[in-house]
Structure formats: C-alpha cells, structure tokens
Write a protein that holds these residues in place. Sequence first.
Motif, PDB file in Angstrom:
ATOM      1  N   ALA A  95       0.986   8.586  12.083  1.00 34.86           N
ATOM      2  CA  ALA A  95       0.390   7.706  10.898  1.00 34.86           C
ATOM      3  C   ALA A  95       0.660   8.700   9.825  1.00 34.86           C
ATOM      4  O   ALA A  95       1.268   8.162   8.645  1.00 34.86           O
ATOM      5  CB  ALA A  95      -0.909   7.337  11.190  1.00 34.86           C
TER       6      ALA A  95
ATOM      7  N   CYS B  63       5.181   8.719   8.290  1.00 30.91           N
ATOM      8  CA  CYS B  63       5.970   7.704   8.519  1.00 30.91           C
ATOM      9  C   CYS B  63       6.509   6.770   7.236  1.00 30.91           C
ATOM     10  O   CYS B  63       5.750   6.800   6.282  1.00 30.91           O
ATOM     11  CB  CYS B  63       5.413   6.663   9.699  1.00 30.91           C
TER      12      CYS B  63
ATOM     13  N   VAL C  81       7.397   3.490   5.543  1.00 28.19           N
ATOM     14  CA  VAL C  81       6.744   2.194   5.876  1.00 28.19           C
ATOM     15  C   VAL C  81       7.436   1.097   4.916  1.00 28.19           C
ATOM     16  O   VAL C  81       7.889   1.435   3.700  1.00 28.19           O
ATOM     17  CB  VAL C  81       5.373   2.090   5.330  1.00 28.19           C
TER      18      VAL C  81
ATOM     19  N   VAL D 132      11.752   0.526   1.574  1.00 26.00           N
ATOM     20  CA  VAL D 132      10.571   1.644   2.077  1.00 26.00           C
ATOM     21  C   VAL D 132       9.942   2.143   0.662  1.00 26.00           C
ATOM     22  O   VAL D 132      10.600   2.474  -0.046  1.00 26.00           O
ATOM     23  CB  VAL D 132      11.128   2.825   2.867  1.00 26.00           C
ATOM     24  N   THR D 133       8.800   1.688   0.728  1.00 27.85           N
ATOM     25  CA  THR D 133       7.916   1.938  -0.731  1.00 27.85           C
ATOM     26  C   THR D 133       7.016   3.141  -0.286  1.00 27.85           C
ATOM     27  O   THR D 133       6.504   3.787  -1.040  1.00 27.85           O
ATOM     28  CB  THR D 133       6.996   0.726  -1.092  1.00 27.85           C
ATOM     29  N   HIS D 134       6.353   3.376   0.857  1.00 27.02           N
ATOM     30  CA  HIS D 134       5.237   4.358   1.116  1.00 27.02           C
ATOM     31  C   HIS D 134       5.951   5.500   2.308  1.00 27.02           C
ATOM     32  O   HIS D 134       6.619   4.874   3.343  1.00 27.02           O
ATOM     33  CB  HIS D 134       4.054   3.824   1.419  1.00 27.02           C
ATOM     34  N   TYR D 135       5.231   6.469   2.436  1.00 30.01           N
ATOM     35  CA  TYR D 135       5.702   7.424   3.640  1.00 30.01           C
ATOM     36  C   TYR D 135       4.195   7.888   4.656  1.00 30.01           C
ATOM     37  O   TYR D 135       4.491   8.871   5.132  1.00 30.01           O
ATOM     38  CB  TYR D 135       6.371   8.700   2.976  1.00 30.01           C
ATOM     39  N   ARG D 136       3.124   6.907   4.357  1.00 27.46           N
ATOM     40  CA  ARG D 136       2.082   7.254   5.350  1.00 27.46           C
ATOM     41  C   ARG D 136       1.046   6.210   5.497  1.00 27.46           C
ATOM     42  O   ARG D 136       1.088   5.334   4.630  1.00 27.46           O
ATOM     43  CB  ARG D 136       1.245   8.383   4.433  1.00 27.46           C
ATOM     44  N   LEU D 137       0.570   6.144   6.756  1.00 23.04           N
ATOM     45  CA  LEU D 137      -0.494   5.296   7.056  1.00 23.04           C
ATOM     46  C   LEU D 137      -1.882   6.123   6.883  1.00 23.04           C
ATOM     47  O   LEU D 137      -1.815   7.349   7.011  1.00 23.04           O
ATOM     48  CB  LEU D 137      -0.268   4.760   8.327  1.00 23.04           C
TER      49      LEU D 137
ATOM     50  N   VAL E 257      -5.584   0.476  10.641  1.00 23.33           N
ATOM     51  CA  VAL E 257      -4.613   1.409   9.973  1.00 23.33           C
ATOM     52  C   VAL E 257      -4.123   0.779   8.788  1.00 23.33           C
ATOM     53  O   VAL E 257      -3.637  -0.277   9.034  1.00 23.33           O
ATOM     54  CB  VAL E 257      -3.508   1.828  10.946  1.00 23.33           C
ATOM     55  N   ILE E 258      -4.122   1.308   7.501  1.00 23.37           N
ATOM     56  CA  ILE E 258      -3.496   0.694   6.421  1.00 23.37           C
ATOM     57  C   ILE E 258      -2.397   1.590   5.988  1.00 23.37           C
ATOM     58  O   ILE E 258      -2.292   2.782   6.212  1.00 23.37           O
ATOM     59  CB  ILE E 258      -4.485   0.224   5.582  1.00 23.37           C
ATOM     60  N   VAL E 259      -1.473   0.985   4.974  1.00 27.14           N
ATOM     61  CA  VAL E 259      -0.610   1.865   4.049  1.00 27.14           C
ATOM     62  C   VAL E 259      -1.305   2.696   3.378  1.00 27.14           C
ATOM     63  O   VAL E 259      -2.406   2.211   2.328  1.00 27.14           O
ATOM     64  CB  VAL E 259       0.347   0.948   3.662  1.00 27.14           C
TER      65      VAL E 259
ATOM     66  N   LEU F 173       6.280   6.287  -2.887  1.00 28.66           N
ATOM     67  CA  LEU F 173       7.382   6.868  -3.409  1.00 28.66           C
ATOM     68  C   LEU F 173       7.594   6.810  -4.723  1.00 28.66           C
ATOM     69  O   LEU F 173       7.535   5.752  -5.191  1.00 28.66           O
ATOM     70  CB  LEU F 173       8.703   6.471  -2.333  1.00 28.66           C
TER      71      LEU F 173
END
Lengths: 492, 492
Positions: free
Chosen positions: A86, A89, A91, B92-97, B106-108, B114
């Motif tokens: 998690a 990654c 997203v 793709v806007t984010h790199y982690r949950l 589990v959320i963004v 980014l």
Amino acid sequence: MSKEITPRAQDYAQWYNDLVLKGGLADYSAVRGCMVIKPYGFSLWENMRDALDKMFKDTGHVNAYFPLFIPKSFLSREAAHVEGFAKECAVVTHYRLKNDPNGNGVIVDPEAKLEEELIVRPTSETIIWNTYKDWIQSYRDLPILVNQWANVVRWEMRTRLFLRTAEFLWQEGHTAHATKEEAEAEAKKMLEVYAQFAEEYMALPVIKGVKTETERFAGAVDTYCIEALMQDGKALQAGTSHFLGQNFAKAFDVQFLNKENKQEYVWATSWGVSTRLVGALVMAHSDDDGLVLPPKIAPLQVVIVPIYKGDEQKAMIDAKAEEILTTLRKMGIRAQYDGSDNVRPGWKFAEYEMKGVPVRIVLGARDLANNQVEIARRDTKAKETISADGMYAYIEKLLEDIQNSIFNKAKAYRDEHITPVDTWDEFVKVLDEKGGFVFAHWDGTAETENEIKEKTKATIRCIPIDGSGVEEGSCILTGKPSKQRVLFARAY
Amino acid sequence: MSKEITPRAQDYAQWYNDLVLKGGLADYSAVRGCMVIKPYGFSLWENMRDALDKMFKDTGHVNAYFPLFIPKSFLSREAAHVEGFAKECAVVTHYRLKNDPNGNGVIVDPEAKLEEELIVRPTSETIIWNTYKDWIQSYRDLPILVNQWANVVRWEMRTRLFLRTAEFLWQEGHTAHATKEEAEAEAKKMLEVYAQFAEEYMALPVIKGVKTETERFAGAVDTYCIEALMQDGKALQAGTSHFLGQNFAKAFDVQFLNKENKQEYVWATSWGVSTRLVGALVMAHSDDDGLVLPPKIAPLQVVIVPIYKGDEQKAMIDAKAEEILTTLRKMGIRAQYDGSDNVRPGWKFAEYEMKGVPVRIVLGARDLANNQVEIARRDTKAKETISADGMYAYIEKLLEDIQNSIFNKAKAYRDEHITPVDTWDEFVKVLDEKGGFVFAHWDGTAETENEIKEKTKATIRCIPIDGSGVEEGSCILTGKPSKQRVLFARAY
C-alpha cells in the motif's frame, strides 16, 4: 577512449551508473523513477527473457496475460499483502482529461472520477487469484501452471537504474495446486530453474536459501531466494519463489472438489525475476573499461574491426569481413562488422570494450596477406593472432571459455567472501573491512534480526537450503542458542 | 458437443463472444473493460508477435522500452494529439494508500498527491520524442528505427473482447529520419510488412490504403492502413502506419545538424498493430463449430485422438501416438496427444474443433492393425484414411493447403464484397443488404464524409494506394466532382 568511466575503486555507485548510461543499456526518463531501456540493454534483456521463457515452457508452464489494474479492494483482501504494497503504489483515480474552462490548459476532469480507485499492479497475485476462482472447480482443473511477462510499478522513493525503478519489467509465475506438497515442490523447482539460469546464462553464482519471516514476501508462507554477490561485497537478491500456502485461495475463496469429493482451498506459489537482473549482471562482471557480458546472453558476441590505409585495402578487408560475418552468423553467432569510417580503430576498440562484446576480431591488410586474424577476448583482454583457417573453431571454443571463465572468476570472488564468524566483533569487522556474506549464528527472533540490521545495516539474506551451517552454536548478538548459521550481508 | 456456440446467422456478436470465451482465448476480468488473455489465446498472440518481431528485425528495427507513464503536460504539447487522447485516458494522481483513521479500510492517502498527474500511455509518441531529443544531435544519429512491445490503455466506454478493450497489448514502432522522403518511405514499408504479415500468417486478405483527414491518427500528417473484412460484412482496421511529418519533433524541439551543417527538425513515423488482430482472426475465419485458425500461427497444429476399448488397446495406441508425436515435433510441428480417459472421443473432436486445431489424427485399434490413420482437416471437415507410412509428408502438405485454403476463402468472400456503386440509393441498399466495402465517389470534404456517416454509419475505410478507383466521377451524396473512388464500410 571513447567515453570516461569513473574507476570502480574510486566511486562504485558512479562506476555502475557510468556503465549503464555509457554502455548504452538505459537512460533516465522524464518520469520520476522510471527508466528508458535502450536498444542494447533491451536486447540483453530479450536474450535473458527468451532463455528463461524456454526453461519455463520446458517445465510445463504456459504464458497468459492479466490486467494492469487491480481494484483497490482486491489488494486489501490479504492482510499482509496490502500491508506490504500500500505504501508504494500508483493509484488511478480518473479516466479523462479536459480543457480547463479557466484557461489553465488540460486538467483532470473532476466528473470522470472512478467509483473505485485502481492500483497499477505492483504484483498480480490478487487479480490472478480472483480469476482462478472462475477457472478452478475440481482437482481435474489443477495444476494451473501460468506465467506472465509484464510491467509492474512500485513507487520506490530512492531509485537506481535497473536495480530499483518505479516501473520494471519482470515475469511472475502463478501456480495453483491440489496439495501442499505439490505447491512446495513447485516453489522449490522454480528456485532451481532460477539458479540454473543465473549460473549457466548470466555466469552469476548464487546461493539458494529461504528467507526469514521478516524478509518474506507479503502474503507468503515461505520465500525461497537466490542471492548473488556484487564486486563491492554487497549482496543482491536475484530471484524469489514463494510458497503461498492457501492464503490467496482463502482471500479470494478459491476452493476445489478434491479426489475425496470434499471442498478444499487451493494451494499456491508465485515466483519472479525482473530487469533488476541486468543490474546484477553489470555489477558482478564489469571492470573499469566497461561491461563484461557473458557470451550466452550478450547482444553481440563478436565484433569485427578493420584496420586499413586507403580505399583499396578497405575494399579487400570489407570483402573478407563479410565472408567471416556470413559464416559466423550461419553458426548462430551474433556478429557485426564495424566498417564505419568516421572514427579510428582505437576508438572502436574502446567502444566495444565499453559495451562488453566478448570477442573482437581485428582485420588488417597484413593479416589478410598472411591469412591470419587477431582475436581479443574482452574479459581478460588477452589477444592472439591465429591462422584464419582455424578461426571458426577457435571462436566457438573461445565463447565457451569466456562464459566459463567469467563464472569461475565471480565464483572465486564469491567463495572468498563467505566468512564464518563466531563473535560480534568479528562480525562487524568482516562487514566493514571485507564485505560479502557473513555466516553466523542467530537466535531465530525478529528482534535480534532487526537489532543487527539497525546496528550494521546487514540483513539476513537467507538460510541456505543445502544444509550447510546446520550445527549447534550461539547467536553472535545475544549469545542465545542456535542450530543453524545464516548468511548476513549488506545488500542492494 | 462439449459447449454450445450461438450460430453465426442467429446472433453474430454472441457467436463471436462464444468463440472467444469457449475457445479459451480470453475471459472478462474484474476490471471494467480489461480482459484476461488465457494461455491458449496468449499462445496465439505469441506466435503472431514472434513472426512480426522477426519481420521488424529483418527490416533493421530494434526493440526498446519506454515508461508506462506520460506526464500530463507532454500529452498537451501536440495539439491534435491531446485532442485525440484526452477523453479516454487513465490518470494516476496519487502514489500511496493508507489505513483510513475513521476505520473505512484502505483509502488513498491525500498527502501522497503527485505534483503533476501521470497518464497511463495510450500511445508513446510524446514520451519517446522527449527521449529522442537526447539521442539525436546530428544526421549521423539517424535513422533511429525502434519498436516497443507494450501494454497501452484507452478508456473506451464500450468494450469488446480483443476488438476494443481498455488495456490492450501492441507493438508501436517509432522511427526518426533525416528527410521527409525517408520517413514517408518507412511508413509505407511498414504498411507492406503489416500487409504481408496479415496475408501470409493470419490468412487475412487486406486492402492497403490511406485514411482521410477525419480518420487520421491524432498528430499524423498521413495515416496508412490495412483494412480487412469480417464475415458479417463489416470492415476492421488491422494495422496503421503514420507519417508524422515534423509534428512531434517540433512539439519536443528535436532538431539535428544536417549534412549541410544546418539545424533541422527530425522527420518521424509511428506504426502499430495490437491484440485486436486476434479478434479479426476469429471473425474472419471461424464457423459455427468454433475457431478456424491458420496453421502458421495456431498454438496447436495437430492433435492426436485415440479410440480404443480396454487397457491393452490403449497401451498400443499410446505407444504409436508417442512415436508420431516425436516425429511431428522433430519436424517443427506443434502437436499434442490427448490420451485423457475421462471424456469420450466425440467430446474431444468437438473440443478441438472449437479450438480450431487445423489437423486431427484419429488412431484406432483397427488403424494400427492396418497401418493406417484417419486425418481430418478443421477448415473443410474433410476426412481421409491414409497409410501411416505417408502420413508425415501428407500432414506437412495438408498444413500448407489449409493455410492457403483459409486465405483463398476469405479473399473470395472479401472480393465478392467490394461493390462499386454510383448512386445514393444503391449505396444505402448495398450497405444494408449485402454489406462489405462499397466503392464510391466522394467529393473530398469532411462535411460530406460526416453526413454519410450520420445517415448510414458507414465511414471511409481508406483510399486505396494501388491506384484502383482513380477516375472522374461524382460524389454519391452531393454529386460534386470526384477524381477517386474510396472504400466505404460499416466497421468495427
């Protein structure tokens, strides 16, 4: 010399980067952590891939392809798995761009938000086991022996060309079995395949072992691995094969009717190697003049360089070179003639040394007159002038010699760098002064493992599976009893 | 029969889906619009890929690999390009949950946003030309003849297995040249390669043409294409090759010092075919009993099925089958023996017909006694009992015959379905009642092209490049003058 390489002794990390960039293997890209694999580097990877693919098929596996995207909820189904992936990654949250009405160019269209976010696969256990649910009803549907060649993404914070990149290419095998024994045997079989590939093709000696719980794959019951040693004394994990137990079958409710007519969860393995292996190859064999590539996977095995004065000599040498080239290619040898006239022979010599081409043939006017050629090997730089009549048999044998010699050299270095130690002081001293694997007793607890890592940056690379190191002893840190030495090292 | 297939005449779309799913080519996945390519389907794709890859290499191309992600700003650099792809891209806007502190799983992680969004590549012109900027300084660096095998994503709203999927596999060639003429020649050369591949390997007759401005690739100066005809009379674009002019070189400022020592923008092409071709293959040749696959790319070319009573007969037949199998494999023929004992021979016959295996050998006890075998071909279902002594030469020739025969059948159908028409009424009638390509005059304007599309759903598939249809005439819709017939069709 065509391009300067930082000497290995001066700055190992820079030496490595110079080799990758100037050797034409890869480039940095405009996307953070992602690299461009250049044609020469990709050809090397293709040779590795083709050899591995054949080994997989020879052991009964078939290829398939699963989606790039994994629904966020899938990752969460296996607790250890989501915990492991998690944090790093990519997203996907939207599926459209639009022109900003306020004139800020192209923006993400807020109305095109996905109901559920998609993760760019960091590994495919979850999407694959969700699919296997539909493929498996009875023991007759088992085993499933599937492999996938694919790109995966892990948002690493510190990246290095080939060794650790946000996107990398790999293969991931995902097998499903009716019994625990069969799945365990498969995981071990694939470890053997990896070890054989590393040693026979990459000329890279490896130690086969099993990981401690701390170092295990997120979701595995057991992680088997092959560990290699680089020339700076750091270890590199070169491939892993996981026995997954019934963890993913339970997470995705994949049951089958066994021969006793009872419902049972399916047993699983997964196993993978990646473009990281290219980095291992570079670090294991190269020198201050450039890459040293094992002939079996070198993109180019033989290069012919002419030395001439004037067009008349050039024409004669061109003709002879074409004849040699044709014969070599018929023998299945990857060969090229560099007849370009805008750089000197010395520049070419340096260039092909940089690129690690195993054998160089030099053809001069006098050679032609004397029916001879000069043949140089890249690994030892030894040169010999031989009769042109015997050159083909000579080259065939030379390529084999180079392959073996590179392996033997790496193995001698590796063997010299496995040091059994019995005290903490020795342990630290060997790590700091000599490097390599330190073979020491450990009390078997994660606490001790972590403490050692914090104190020394060394991790337990593996517990060898060949039975070596099985003996009574006491932990180098805590002095508590131990029944097995394990291999520690600082690692990539 | 093992599995029911909807008859083609009853429901063409369902017939197609049944073939793909029940023939074992692909499955739907849990991710909207993405498919799972099953081992049998992937093996077919591998055979296609390997044949194409060899053709690319034989024409001087090398493979490389570029990042999966494209910075949003790159897409926007070429105006037509972003216009073409912005509406259907995965962002793709984010790199982690992270774990939701409010307990929603589990959320963004909102803190892992980014700075610049990344687009999952829908095609790679932008990221590649941004890289070429670093590779090209002088005319000596040209041409660059690079190909990439990769996955790409286009967020299509209506998807169909293989024909139109959100993620698909393809190859994309991206070449850079010093002159316009050379780039145009390259684009045309690759069109020839595609046409040759389609006809020789896929047994798929194609028409080579150029697209109208409306149908051109987003960013191209000219789009060349090969167009095939499916058995329902609809056309399918089977490959495209684009002359890109200097559009991408200008967008990414890629200039080189030419032989006259002047800075000039580089000339470009790109060209691609995708897993869509698998869909074309299925639709072009198959029948109500299943797939019909051309031997050259069929995953399995020959299957041997035993007919026996009791273990004694089975043992004799097993032995003979193994002997045949060994010989066939030595000949380079992809063959398998199905000695499974849990289904009847009739079930197996149906199963291998469904899977389109070109040749079936039936081995019975009487055949063994008489030193003969029964050989059936999948395409025509013709059967023949021949002496076992002549079987290998017979099979070798039969595989060639089937390859040619499938092509000739598809070509006869295609040729019958190219209908020249000169009036609007005829045009509509042919489209509705006969289907296929309608060869008609058009006034050359996008307005007319769009109006025809709105009225009939037919598009201009291409303007043939072989010079056919060049003649004076008048547009079927507007009656305005025209100098060239073009090919209209409803299309996939």
